[in-house]
Design an enzyme around this catalytic site. Structure first.
Site: not given
Length: 340
Positions: A17, A19, A215
């Site tokens: 991922d 961001d 995250d």
């Protein structure tokens, strides 16, 4: 650290991922660039998999290169690409698709032989909705008109928030909900945690044993769980330790790391699993529904990493029938670790 047994040698492709993992806004996450350069040196291939559909792969790759992570456009997989494949599989070549989103979505649709349009009056067969910071009322209204008229509606993702350097901000899910409430319909979702996203990433990379790195529990980790692949949660973005300890089955990572340097640690050092309530010097137990943490005295010259306390807490909490949420924060405080 014996890198022979690190995650970089255990998995062939890291599905990363962006961001909150590699960057936040325009800034690189600390240690991310160096960790990813070293991962490539170890033989691990990288794929940058993002639910953010606002930018084309070329632009994302250029941004990554600017922050020290050399990336080619073909290594970038966006939810716009996943959405475009979903639409192309359901529509005829050249079909018109109303875009409620940015350039990344338009580029992805054209790559699949579809024609982006900007108004419900253009006769679209479908609506593709993805995040863009420039979306306003008029774009949402055009999407609503087409969706309410029966057009196929595909959303790139429904993340409620996105991380920024100033904190959490509204994500595509917030904008999708506006069209949904106005039209009375629900979209087909292509992005994480839905299967089309990781299918797109695996198709593009040819991964045989991928590791999802993210995250967020409700997109990255749930998506990995639904795809049947292992995952690494890093605490540089949305998820905090208390949320992780309280997470239900289906949203629990295989491994936990502070940041992307965890890719260079052995799996057994990072693993979190129900019942494994002892990590390093830390031990945990759930007694009467309350979590308790304590630390054995470490041997001279050794340290007691805080994340070992989180891993131990997860092991105890995930094996219990239930845990009082307030007790988790209390346990960390009693262990002299203030969790924000």
């Amino acid at each position: 650290m014996d890198r022979v047994f690190a995650l970089t040698r255990t998995y062939d492709v890291a599905l990363l991922d962006l961001d909150g993992v590699v960057y936040v806004g325009e800034r690189a996450v600390p240690h991310a660039a160096e960790a990813l350069v070293a991962a490539r040196d170890d033989g691990m291939r990288l794929a940058f998999v993002t639910n953010n559909a606002s930018r084309p792969a070329e632009t994302v790759a250029a941004h990554l290169s600017d922050i020290g992570v050399a990336a080619a456009p073909e290594e970038v997989v966006t939810s716009a690409q996943a959405a475009a494949r979903v639409l192309a599989e359901r529509l005829s070549a050249g079909a018109r698709v109303l875009v409620v989103g940015g350039e990344g979505l338009e580029v992805a649709l054209r790559e699949r032989g579809l024609e982006p349009v900007g108004s419900a009056d253009d006769g679209p067969e479908a609506v593709a909705q993805g995040f863009s910071p420039d979306i306003g009322w008029r774009a949402l209204a055009e999407g609503t008109y087409a969706v309410a008229s029966g057009a196929l509606w595909v959303a790139t993702n429904v993340d409620a928030t996105i991380p920024t350097t100033r904190g959490r901000a509204p994500g595509n899910g917030t904008l999708v909900s506006a069209v949904g409430r106005a039209s009375g319909r629900e979209p087909v979702v292509a992005g994480k945690p839905e299967p089309p996203m990781h299918r797109e990433a695996i198709l593009r990379t040819g991964a045989r044993r991928p590791l999802v790195v993210g995250d967020r529990l409700d997109t990255d980790i749930e998506g990995a769980e639904r795809a049947g692949v292992d995952s690494l949660l890093v605490l540089t973005g949305v998820t905090d330790p208390v949320e992780l300890v309280l997470s239900p089955a289906g949203l629990r990572p295989t491994y936990l790391g502070a940041d992307l340097r965890a890719l260079h640690e052995p799996p057994d050092r990072l693993v979190v699993e129900p019942g494994r309530s002892s990590h390093g010097p830390w031990k945990a137990a759930v007694e009467g529904g309350r979590l308790r943490l304590w630390r054995d005295e470490p041997a001279a010259g050794t340290s007691a990493p805080e994340l070992d306390a989180v891993r131990a807490a997860c092991g105890a909490a995930w094996a219990a029938d239930g845990v009082e949420p307030a007790s988790v924060r209390d346990a960390f405080a009693a262990a002299n670790w203030a969790v924000a």
